[in-house]
Design an enzyme around this catalytic site. Structure first.
Site, short mmCIF file in Angstrom:
data_model
loop_
_atom_site.label_atom_id
_atom_site.label_comp_id
_atom_site.label_asym_id
_atom_site.label_seq_id
_atom_site.Cartn_x
_atom_site.Cartn_y
_atom_site.Cartn_z
N ARG A 85 0.83 -1.21 0.00
CA ARG A 85 0.00 0.00 0.00
C ARG A 85 0.86 1.25 0.00
O ARG A 85 0.64 2.17 -0.78
CB ARG A 85 -0.91 0.01 1.23
CG ARG A 85 -1.98 -1.06 1.13
CD ARG A 85 -3.01 -0.89 2.24
NE ARG A 85 -3.89 -2.05 2.28
CZ ARG A 85 -4.42 -2.55 3.39
NH1 ARG A 85 -4.16 -1.98 4.56
NH2 ARG A 85 -5.20 -3.59 3.34
N ARG A 116 20.58 -7.13 7.39
CA ARG A 116 20.03 -8.49 7.53
C ARG A 116 21.10 -9.50 7.94
O ARG A 116 20.78 -10.58 8.46
CB ARG A 116 19.41 -8.97 6.21
CG ARG A 116 20.42 -9.47 5.19
CD ARG A 116 19.79 -9.77 3.86
NE ARG A 116 20.68 -10.48 2.95
CZ ARG A 116 21.68 -9.93 2.28
NH1 ARG A 116 21.92 -8.63 2.42
NH2 ARG A 116 22.44 -10.65 1.48
C1 LIG Z 1 19.73 -25.32 6.92
C2 LIG Z 1 20.81 -24.65 7.70
C3 LIG Z 1 21.05 -23.22 7.31
C4 LIG Z 1 21.67 -23.14 5.93
C5 LIG Z 1 21.99 -21.72 5.64
C6 LIG Z 1 23.43 -21.52 5.66
C7 LIG Z 1 24.00 -20.33 5.72
C8 LIG Z 1 23.24 -19.07 5.79
C9 LIG Z 1 23.97 -18.10 6.66
C10 LIG Z 1 24.63 -17.04 6.22
C11 LIG Z 1 24.79 -16.74 4.81
C12 LIG Z 1 25.23 -15.48 4.45
C13 LIG Z 1 25.45 -15.18 3.08
C14 LIG Z 1 25.73 -13.88 2.74
C15 LIG Z 1 26.09 -13.62 1.36
O1 LIG Z 1 27.24 -12.94 1.24
C16 LIG Z 1 26.09 -12.27 0.89
C17 LIG Z 1 25.89 -12.03 -0.52
C18 LIG Z 1 26.47 -10.64 -0.79
C19 LIG Z 1 26.72 -10.50 -2.26
C20 LIG Z 1 26.80 -9.04 -2.61
O2 LIG Z 1 26.18 -8.24 -1.92
O3 LIG Z 1 27.46 -8.72 -3.60
N1 LIG Z 2 16.59 -17.28 -1.22
C1 LIG Z 2 17.82 -16.88 -0.60
C2 LIG Z 2 18.65 -18.14 -0.33
C3 LIG Z 2 20.01 -17.88 0.33
C4 LIG Z 2 19.88 -17.02 1.56
O1 LIG Z 2 19.15 -17.32 2.53
N2 LIG Z 2 20.58 -15.88 1.51
C5 LIG Z 2 20.64 -14.94 2.59
C6 LIG Z 2 22.09 -14.38 2.69
S1 LIG Z 2 22.65 -13.67 1.15
C7 LIG Z 2 19.69 -13.76 2.41
O2 LIG Z 2 19.49 -12.98 3.35
N3 LIG Z 2 19.17 -13.56 1.20
C8 LIG Z 2 18.37 -12.43 0.90
C9 LIG Z 2 17.04 -12.75 0.30
O3 LIG Z 2 16.62 -13.92 0.31
O4 LIG Z 2 16.38 -11.80 -0.14
C10 LIG Z 2 18.51 -15.86 -1.53
O5 LIG Z 2 18.03 -15.69 -2.65
O6 LIG Z 2 19.47 -15.20 -1.11
#
Ligand SMILES: CCCCC/C=C\C\C=C/C=C/C=C/[C@@H]1O[C@H]1CCCC(=O)O
Ligand SMILES: N[C@@H](CCC(=O)N[C@@H](CS)C(=O)NCC(=O)O)C(=O)O
Length: 159
Positions: free
Chosen positions: A31, A104
């Site tokens: 909205r 986040r």
């Molecule tokens: C089912 C158990 C949990 C599975 C999930 C495993 C890990 C999720 C936790 C942390 C992940 C963080 C990922 C962050 C990515 O680096 C961010 C992407 C940034 C890329 C960008 O902004 O250019």
């Molecule tokens: N659906 C998620 C799967 C992986 C995930 O949980 N990523 C985290 C760390 S990059 C997240 O906060 N993703 C942001 C989002 O899902 O919008 C994605 O597209 O990123």
């Protein structure tokens, strides 16, 4: 029997209410930014709220299943505590993501760690139950005797 699951059931209902809250926030954002379905993108402020809700929803089935497995096979109290921590982490994730994409990350790392703990509890719980039901081996007893918590040596066998 219900006394063994009531805390887990409570955390489940709390989680459902939290998911409802996240959905309502997307409705308000639609909205506010005039983003009508079926469109799913708009200004960054909308996209972040939209993605925050979507991300929490993606993980919700994983969380609920592992919460129940951990609660049934490992420990209701510890699992419920982890469940509360996870839901609080997800609340911080949603708020952080709504403010900025970077906001986040810290809560996400936290809630992912809590999920891994629940996955660890579930694995141990199932392993223990399989050993008990199929091998007549009491892993709890074995662990406490290995750690020197009980006088009795070795594993204990039922029957
Ligand atoms: C089912 C158990 C949990 C599975 C999930 C495993 C890990 C999720 C936790 C942390 C992940 C963080 C990922 C962050 C990515 O680096 C961010 C992407 C940034 C890329 C960008 O902004 O250019
Ligand atoms: N659906 C998620 C799967 C992986 C995930 O949980 N990523 C985290 C760390 S990059 C997240 O906060 N993703 C942001 C989002 O899902 O919008 C994605 O597209 O990123």
């Amino acid at each position: 029997m219900l006394d063994q699951v009531v805390l887990i059931a409570g955390v489940t209902v709390l989680g459902v209410l939290e998911q409802a809250y996240f959905s309502l926030q997307v409705i308000y954002a639609r909205r506010k930014y005039s983003v009508s379905p079926p469109s799913t993108s708009g200004p960054p402020g909308f996209d972040r709220v939209f993605r925050a809700q979507a991300n929490c929803s993606e993980y919700f089935p994983i969380f609920i299943t592992i919460l129940w497995v951990s609660g049934l096979f490992f420990s209701q109290g510890l699992s419920a505590l982890c469940g509360l921590l996870y839901l609080y982490g997800r609340y911080l994730y949603f708020r952080g993501y709504a403010k900025s994409a970077h906001g986040r990350l810290a809560p996400l790392y936290f809630s992912a760690k809590v999920l891994w703990v629940l996955i660890g509890f579930s694995t141990l719980g199932i392993l223990g139950s399989v050993c008990w039901f199929y091998l007549d081996l009491d892993l709890t007893q074995l662990a406490s005797s290995v750690l020197g918590l009980t006088e009795e040596g070795g594993g204990s066998y039922k029957g």
